[in-house]
Write an enzyme that holds these catalytic residues in place. Structure first.
Site, PDB file in Angstrom:
ATOM      1  N   GLU A 106      -1.352  -9.069   3.764  1.00 11.00           N
ATOM      2  CA  GLU A 106      -1.262  -9.488   5.166  1.00 11.00           C
ATOM      3  C   GLU A 106      -2.632  -9.589   5.826  1.00 11.00           C
ATOM      4  OE1 GLU A 106      -0.794  -6.480   4.125  1.00 11.00           O
ATOM      5  OE2 GLU A 106      -1.750  -5.128   5.564  1.00 11.00           O
ATOM      6  N   HIS A 141      -3.535  -5.252   0.483  1.00 14.75           N
ATOM      7  CA  HIS A 141      -2.955  -5.681   1.772  1.00 14.75           C
ATOM      8  C   HIS A 141      -2.977  -7.202   1.895  1.00 14.75           C
ATOM      9  CE1 HIS A 141      -2.290  -1.870   3.935  1.00 14.75           C
ATOM     10  NE2 HIS A 141      -3.163  -1.426   3.044  1.00 14.75           N
ATOM     11  N   CYS A 199       0.828  -1.204   0.000  1.00 17.23           N
ATOM     12  CA  CYS A 199       0.000   0.000   0.000  1.00 17.23           C
ATOM     13  C   CYS A 199       0.866   1.259   0.000  1.00 17.23           C
ATOM     14  CB  CYS A 199      -0.985  -0.042   1.163  1.00 17.23           C
ATOM     15  SG  CYS A 199      -2.450   0.929   0.858  1.00 17.23           S
TER      16      CYS A 199
HETATM   17  N1  LIG Z   1      -2.268   6.865   2.217  1.00 13.91           N
HETATM   18  C1  LIG Z   1      -2.148   6.039   1.027  1.00 13.91           C
HETATM   19  C2  LIG Z   1      -1.775   4.622   1.422  1.00 13.91           C
HETATM   20  C3  LIG Z   1      -2.899   3.951   2.137  1.00 13.91           C
HETATM   21  C4  LIG Z   1      -2.483   2.809   3.030  1.00 13.91           C
HETATM   22  O1  LIG Z   1      -1.313   2.487   3.221  1.00 13.91           O
HETATM   23  N2  LIG Z   1      -3.506   2.216   3.630  1.00 13.91           N
HETATM   24  C5  LIG Z   1      -3.296   1.256   4.652  1.00 13.91           C
HETATM   25  C6  LIG Z   1      -3.888   1.741   5.943  1.00 13.91           C
HETATM   26  C7  LIG Z   1      -3.881   0.677   7.004  1.00 13.91           C
HETATM   27  C8  LIG Z   1      -2.452   0.406   7.424  1.00 13.91           C
HETATM   28  O2  LIG Z   1      -1.872   1.295   8.065  1.00 13.91           O
HETATM   29  O3  LIG Z   1      -1.942  -0.674   7.121  1.00 13.91           O
HETATM   30  C9  LIG Z   1      -3.459   6.037   0.253  1.00 13.91           C
HETATM   31  O4  LIG Z   1      -4.498   6.372   0.857  1.00 13.91           O
HETATM   32  O5  LIG Z   1      -3.450   5.682  -0.937  1.00 13.91           O
END
Ligand SMILES: N[C@@H](CCC(=O)NCCCC(=O)O)C(=O)O
Length: 255
Positions: free
Chosen positions: A233, A231, A127
């Site tokens: 995970e 994600h 992400c």
């Molecule tokens: N801010 C970016 C990346 C979004 C992101 O990493 N979401 C995961 C949130 C949950 C976590 O912290 O694992 C976007 O909004 O594109």
């Protein structure tokens, strides 16, 4: 004399196979705040299920500290989180729909990725981690998909558990991701409003959502440097093995 050389061969073989069996240490970038350094157990447990030993890396942009960290880890997972500062990292003014940024974490993540990749370590970006990977090597991001990307229609910020997939991605058959997952399409979870815009030099796009939004990238060549917008995970930590091969590919590459 023959007996002694046979014994030393057996000893060397034993040592080599013991070393080969050692579980790789996988660094996990901390989801840093000003007062703590931690990472969600979903990342930790996924690495363990894939045969790695997770090690959370506290936020720092001190290159001496990061150099020492990179001496003890065999691979790296970059975790999710805040938006990345567009002005600092890809020379764009922030759009109104941009979310919260974390300047110190940007410095930490991008410095760590650059040093790890340049050292030849395997890296899995998840992400924000995928986005930071792209920016670290000169790529750019859409700061907000809905307001900046014409024609998108997929919901990329799901209101569903992270162990539940909500949209499909199509995977390039000529990609590491395809070789790892062995499938041309898969349903993923989705918690983002930003995405890769211009791909970094030396990287390729390896998956897209049905509305064209980039969902995975990878470094060209043999080094395992893979970024995914979803994600994995969230599934693996709950016992769903759909994306376990991705973490296993990281731990194998880290041995
Ligand atoms: N801010 C970016 C990346 C979004 C992101 O990493 N979401 C995961 C949130 C949950 C976590 O912290 O694992 C976007 O909004 O594109």
């Amino acid at each position: 004399m023959k007996r002694r050389s046979l014994l030393s061969i057996v000893l060397i073989f034993t040592l080599i196979s013991a070393y080969a069996q050692k579980k790789p240490i996988i660094g996990v970038s901390s989801v840093a705040t000003e007062s703590s350094a931690s990472a969600p157990l979903t990342y930790i447990n996924s690495i363990k299920r894939a045969g790695g030993v997770p090690l959370v890396i506290p936020m720092t942009s001190d290159k001496e500290e990061l150099t020492r960290v990179l001496e003890v880890i065999d691979g790296l997972v970059m975790t999710g989180g805040e938006d990345i500062d567009p002005l600092k990292w890809f020379n764009e003014e922030p759009v109104r729909a941009m979310g919260g940024i974390a300047p110190k974490r940007d410095e930490f993540d991008i410095t760590l990725i650059r040093m790890a990749v340049e050292k030849g370590l395997p890296v899995l970006g998840i992400c924000r981690g995928e986005q930071a990977m792209n920016v670290a090597f000169g790529g750019t991001l859409y700061q907000d998909i809905p307001s900046q990307v014409e024609g998108t229609f997929v919901k990329h910020s799901q209101n569903a558990p992270s162990s539940y997939g909500t949209h499909t991605i199509d995977i390039d058959k000529n990609s590491k991701l395809y070789k790892i997952l062995g499938r041309e399409s898969v349903v993923v979870n989705s918690f983002h409003h930003q995405a890769v815009k211009d791909i970094a030099k030396g990287f390729k796009i390896s998956a897209r959502a049905k509305d064209g939004v980039v969902e995975a990238i990878e470094k060209e060549g043999d080094q395992f440097v893979v970024g995914v917008q979803f994600h994995p995970e969230g599934f693996v930590s709950k016992g769903d093995d759909t994306f376990l091969p991705l973490f296993r590919a990281l731990t194998e590459a880290s041995k």
